[in-house]
Design a protein around this motif. Sequence first.
Motif, PDB file in Angstrom:
ATOM      1  N   ALA A 112       0.833  -1.254   0.025  1.00  0.00           N
ATOM      2  CA  ALA A 112       0.096  -0.004  -0.007  1.00  0.00           C
ATOM      3  C   ALA A 112       1.062   1.018   0.140  1.00  0.00           C
ATOM      4  CB  ALA A 112      -1.087  -0.105   1.104  1.00  0.00           C
ATOM      5  N   ALA A 113       0.340   2.392  -0.432  1.00  0.00           N
ATOM      6  CA  ALA A 113       0.996   3.430  -0.464  1.00  0.00           C
ATOM      7  C   ALA A 113       1.119   3.986   1.014  1.00  0.00           C
ATOM      8  CB  ALA A 113      -0.024   4.782  -1.113  1.00  0.00           C
ATOM      9  N   ALA A 114       2.245   4.570   1.288  1.00  0.00           N
ATOM     10  CA  ALA A 114       2.524   5.061   2.664  1.00  0.00           C
ATOM     11  C   ALA A 114       2.878   6.576   2.714  1.00  0.00           C
ATOM     12  CB  ALA A 114       3.852   3.989   3.173  1.00  0.00           C
ATOM     13  N   PRO A 115       1.858   7.213   3.449  1.00  0.00           N
ATOM     14  CA  PRO A 115       1.961   8.591   3.701  1.00  0.00           C
ATOM     15  C   PRO A 115       3.102   8.744   4.974  1.00  0.00           C
ATOM     16  CG  PRO A 115       0.018   7.780   4.640  1.00  0.00           C
ATOM     17  CD  PRO A 115       0.685   6.636   3.873  1.00  0.00           C
ATOM     18  N   MET A 116       3.884   9.672   4.792  1.00  0.00           N
ATOM     19  CA  MET A 116       4.875   9.968   5.829  1.00  0.00           C
ATOM     20  C   MET A 116       4.183  10.578   7.158  1.00  0.00           C
ATOM     21  SD  MET A 116       7.750   8.446   5.078  1.00  0.00           S
ATOM     22  CE  MET A 116       6.464   7.075   4.369  1.00  0.00           C
ATOM     23  N   ASP A 117       4.749  10.732   8.099  1.00  0.00           N
ATOM     24  CA  ASP A 117       4.117  11.374   9.310  1.00  0.00           C
ATOM     25  C   ASP A 117       4.063  13.074   9.061  1.00  0.00           C
ATOM     26  OD1 ASP A 117       3.348  11.258  12.456  1.00  0.00           O
ATOM     27  OD2 ASP A 117       4.853  12.722  12.200  1.00  0.00           O
TER      28      ASP A 117
END
Length: 290
Positions: A201-206
């Motif tokens: 899955a796509a992973a957004p950064m914090d």
Amino acid sequence: EEGVRFAQPYLGSHAIAGSFDAEWLDRIDRDGDSMRSVVAGFGLSPDRIPEAAYPPESVIGFIETHIEQGPLLKRVDRPVGTVDGIAGQSRLIVHFTGESGHAGTTPMTMRRDALVTASRWIVAVNEYAMDVDGLCATVGFMDVRPNARNVIPGQVELSIDVRHATDTIRILAVDNFCSLADKLARDDGIDFHVIERQSQAAAPMDPFLSEQLAGATSDCGVRSFRMVSGAGHDAAVMAERFPTALLFIRQPFGISHHPDEDVRPSDVAVAIRVMTEFVRRLSNRAKSQL
């Protein structure tokens, strides 16, 4: 760690993040050796891999620095960039099965050439991806059988790598690619099926850590640049469990997985200063909250 040997990426980071799937230990390499036997052969205990997981409450965050595996920083002339998210990936192995035959005695109208069908599909995949902003689709591996000069190809096995920052767009593309392959195969009297299908899955950064990273970049006198990573990194797995940020360093030639992949010492120096300032920012924030 890379997992190339067993076609399963992010082995180390999955272990640290507590998401290592024990079934992966049964995966076999090209020599017929299982991951379990190889790990044991190093003198390690496969059954203790879950002990590698870090408790989330013990981790402030994960920050990764990596060379950019593309040309964006080169194009905008920045030594480093802050990554806001990592594109999701789908990796498939597919198979077209036709019928082998003599290249000189089988009339063109009677052929079931698996390579012709596969080639038509590859072109269609490329055209589809060109029309969808941000979508990347790559056929990187192909095995043609019997692979002889005077024999019509009866079987073609190939890989396709599909990436996009939005999972719904990526998943739709993969479904459309498979539907198109099935239609082309039926039209040509060829069989098509998917052998293996994996996805990340796509992973957004914090957001907070990314803002601190961008701020640290500006504090070092470098104009901040925000970007999305099309390549997978450990940060994609770590972000599932811990607050995560990712800093890219410019690749002066804009290429990767190639002998000319390189990095400038001056850009590395900038990255070190940015990382140092990033840690200082977090430390000062923690002190202010005491």
